[in-house]
Design an enzyme around this catalytic site. Structure first.
Site, mmCIF file in Angstrom:
data_model
loop_
_atom_site.group_PDB
_atom_site.id
_atom_site.type_symbol
_atom_site.label_atom_id
_atom_site.label_comp_id
_atom_site.label_asym_id
_atom_site.label_seq_id
_atom_site.Cartn_x
_atom_site.Cartn_y
_atom_site.Cartn_z
ATOM 1 N N ALA A 71 0.831 -1.208 0.000
ATOM 2 C CA ALA A 71 0.000 0.000 0.000
ATOM 3 C C ALA A 71 0.866 1.258 0.000
ATOM 4 C CB ALA A 71 -0.909 -0.014 1.226
ATOM 5 N N SER A 123 -9.235 -9.994 3.662
ATOM 6 C CA SER A 123 -8.833 -10.374 5.014
ATOM 7 C C SER A 123 -8.709 -11.876 5.173
ATOM 8 C CB SER A 123 -9.848 -9.855 6.038
ATOM 9 O OG SER A 123 -9.451 -10.270 7.334
ATOM 10 N N LYS A 178 -12.696 -2.503 5.315
ATOM 11 C CA LYS A 178 -11.520 -3.281 5.755
ATOM 12 C C LYS A 178 -10.754 -2.539 6.857
ATOM 13 C CE LYS A 178 -8.446 -6.529 5.907
ATOM 14 N NZ LYS A 178 -7.116 -6.100 5.993
ATOM 15 N N HIS A 181 -12.543 -3.128 9.983
ATOM 16 C CA HIS A 181 -12.252 -4.516 10.387
ATOM 17 C C HIS A 181 -10.943 -4.542 11.163
ATOM 18 C CE1 HIS A 181 -9.970 -8.234 9.748
ATOM 19 N NE2 HIS A 181 -11.134 -8.881 9.743
ATOM 20 N N ASN A 182 -9.938 -3.874 10.624
ATOM 21 C CA ASN A 182 -8.628 -3.895 11.265
ATOM 22 C C ASN A 182 -8.626 -3.170 12.604
ATOM 23 O OD1 ASN A 182 -7.899 -5.179 8.934
ATOM 24 N ND2 ASN A 182 -6.058 -3.978 8.590
ATOM 25 N N GLU A 185 -10.049 -5.436 14.968
ATOM 26 C CA GLU A 185 -9.010 -6.477 15.175
ATOM 27 C C GLU A 185 -7.993 -6.010 16.226
ATOM 28 O OE1 GLU A 185 -7.119 -7.903 11.412
ATOM 29 O OE2 GLU A 185 -5.231 -7.337 12.349
ATOM 30 N N LYS A 256 0.908 -1.280 11.103
ATOM 31 C CA LYS A 256 1.195 -0.739 9.771
ATOM 32 C C LYS A 256 0.353 0.473 9.424
ATOM 33 C CE LYS A 256 2.613 -5.173 7.955
ATOM 34 N NZ LYS A 256 1.661 -5.975 8.760
ATOM 35 N N ARG A 283 -0.614 0.111 21.553
ATOM 36 C CA ARG A 283 0.516 -0.392 20.736
ATOM 37 C C ARG A 283 1.633 0.641 20.692
ATOM 38 N NH1 ARG A 283 -1.184 -3.982 15.448
ATOM 39 N NH2 ARG A 283 -2.793 -5.221 16.460
#
Ligand code: 6PG
Length: 453
Positions: A71, A123, A178, A181-182, A185, A256, A283
């Site tokens: 990406a 995914s 997406k 979604h991440n 996650e 990322k 994180r």
């Protein structure tokens, strides 16, 4: 015979998707843009073109090209290279984790020359790509119509047999789904890490005990793939020492960008996503962990039972998912996308990292335009989450997503509000005005002069 699809980028995901397509009788021709020998070796049995020109020459019309490149700038570089060689009606699919605004820009630019662009969230990691990913498409209906006969067969299938592929609106919508979604996650991974921390440092449990705890949740409503992954990670032996691998892994979390992008998008849309944001911040903070010496942690005399831990995890996980769906709902309204929220839950039921029994429940519960997904019965676990937070504070264990989720749920309660003080403060120092509970209109207080500093 001409090929049905060109695949540019035979890295881990590109090669796995290409093989999945070949298994489903799609004729593929691959091209590796960086001449990476590892990728070429990985391509192995995948028919490869020696040049971009050869790949394009061997494709039937309209040409369908799936880009599986890193990406960011590499996607633009590849589009710039390929665009002059394409003809109106050809379709470029970007199957990487691109930013949704990049997908919008690319679709707009390519449409000038009559090219179709599709942003495709994919995914499930390598195994998902190889044997059945969940796919979230964004793009012109015309492009989706043309390529769905190729993508539907390779998608994961949910328990009722439906393929985990759907079209959520124009080009940016697929990557937006997406991205959320991440973000979810990240939230669920951090929740599991926090429960691990509590069980380990406050409960004195070993890796095997915690793996057993997670394994016991595997098929429960709030179990699922990430719970299973966590149990597996905790059981893994190190191949270089006689210790568990988990104890040899440096405690610094990577990322990322998709989680961070989701938080930025949520802020832009005015949505409260404290659990999702706390997961990203947690994180980031790991890079500085160890820079201070603090007293504790204190072992708990009365550790939480497995039922209490599960209940706390369940409610916090649901709060995390609700925040994700809030952002999707706000995006659908604000960007005027036909983004069907129940369809998002359906697509996430299998193949993707979030897969698990909860998605079956959410596929029934989530409604378009409805801003919350809690059911009154979910709050049976509130006492467990409150108890967990008290224990974590007492023992000095950092549980940012559990804490944010509890505050989020408590913030939804209408009987203990505090924003009246915020409104009073705003009006007292800035004459911003406030509404009253007992009368319509905007009011100002006749505030006494503030004494003190
Ligand atoms: C998937 C995953 C994957 C994702 C990383 C996030 O759905 O298969 O979401 O696409 O990009 O798991 O990676 P970081 O943790 O490195 O941000």
């Amino acid at each position: 015979m001409m090929a049905d699809m060109g695949v540019i980028g035979l890295g881990v995901m590109g090669a796995a998707l290409a093989r999945n397509l070949i298994d489903h009788d799609t004729k593929i021709i691959g091209f590796e843009p960086v001449g990476d020998t590892t990728a070429l070796k990985r391509a192995g049995d995948i028919p490869m073109a020696d040049s971009l020109g050869e790949m394009l020459h061997d494709l039937s019309r309209p040409r369908v090209i799936l880009m599986m490149v890193t990406a960011g700038a590499p996607v633009d570089a590849m589009i710039n290279q390929i665009q002059p060689q394409l003809a109106p009606g050809d379709i470029i699919i970007d199957g990487g984790n691109s930013h949704f605004l990049d997908s919008q820009r690319r679709a707009e630019n390519l449409s000038i020359g009559g090219l179709l662009f599709m942003g495709l969230g994919v995914s499930g990691g390598e195994a998902g790509a190889r044997f059945g990913p969940a796919m979230m498409a964004g793009g012109a209906a015309e492009a989706v119509q043309l390529i769905q006969s190729l993508l539907l067969p390779i998608a994961a299938k949910s328990a009722d047999g439906s393929p985990c592929f759907d079209h959520f609106g124009p080009a940016p919508a697929g990557h937006f789904v997406k991205m959320l979604h991440n973000a979810i996650e990240y939230g669920e991974m951090q929740l599991l890490a926090e429960i691990y921390g509590l069980a380990k440092y406050a409960g004195g449990q070993g890796n095997g005990d915690i793996a057993d705890l997670f394994a016991g949740w595997s098929t429960a409503t709030y179990g699922g793939y990430l719970v299973d992954v966590s149990a597996g990670v905790l059981r893994q032996a190190d191949d270089q020492t006689d210790r568990d691998l988990i104890d040899q892994i440096a405690p610094i979390a990577g990322q990322k960008g998709t989680g961070r992008w989701a938080i930025t998008a949520a802020l832009d849309l005015g949505q409260a996503v404290p659990s999702l944001a706390a997961a990203v911040f947690a994180r980031s903070l790991t890079a500085r962990a160890g820079s201070q010496t603090l007293p504790g942690p204190v072992g708990l005399a009365d550790p939480l039972t497995p039922e209490q831990l599960y209940g706390a995890f369940a409610l916090a996980k649901l709060a995390t998912y609700e925040q994700g769906f809030q952002v999707l709902n706000a995006a659908a309204e604000s960007y005027d996308w036909p983004l069907d929220l129940p369809a998002v839950a359906r697509v996430w039921r299998a193949g993707c990292i979030l897969r698990g029994p909860l998605l079956e429940t959410l596929a029934r519960r989530v409604k378009n335009g409805v801003t919350q997904i809690f059911d009154a019965s979910d709050f049976k676990d509130l006492s467990h989450l409150r108890r967990l937070l008290a224990s974590a504070s007492a023992s000095g264990i950092s549980v940012p997503v559990l804490a944010a989720s509890l505050s989020y749920v408590e913030g939804l309660s209408s009987d203990r509000p505090t924003a009246q003080l915020i409104q009073g403060q705003r009006d007292a120092f800035g004459a911003h005005g406030f509404e009253r509970r007992d009368q319509a209109g905007v009011f100002h207080g006749q505030w006494s002069p503030i004494e003190g500093a």
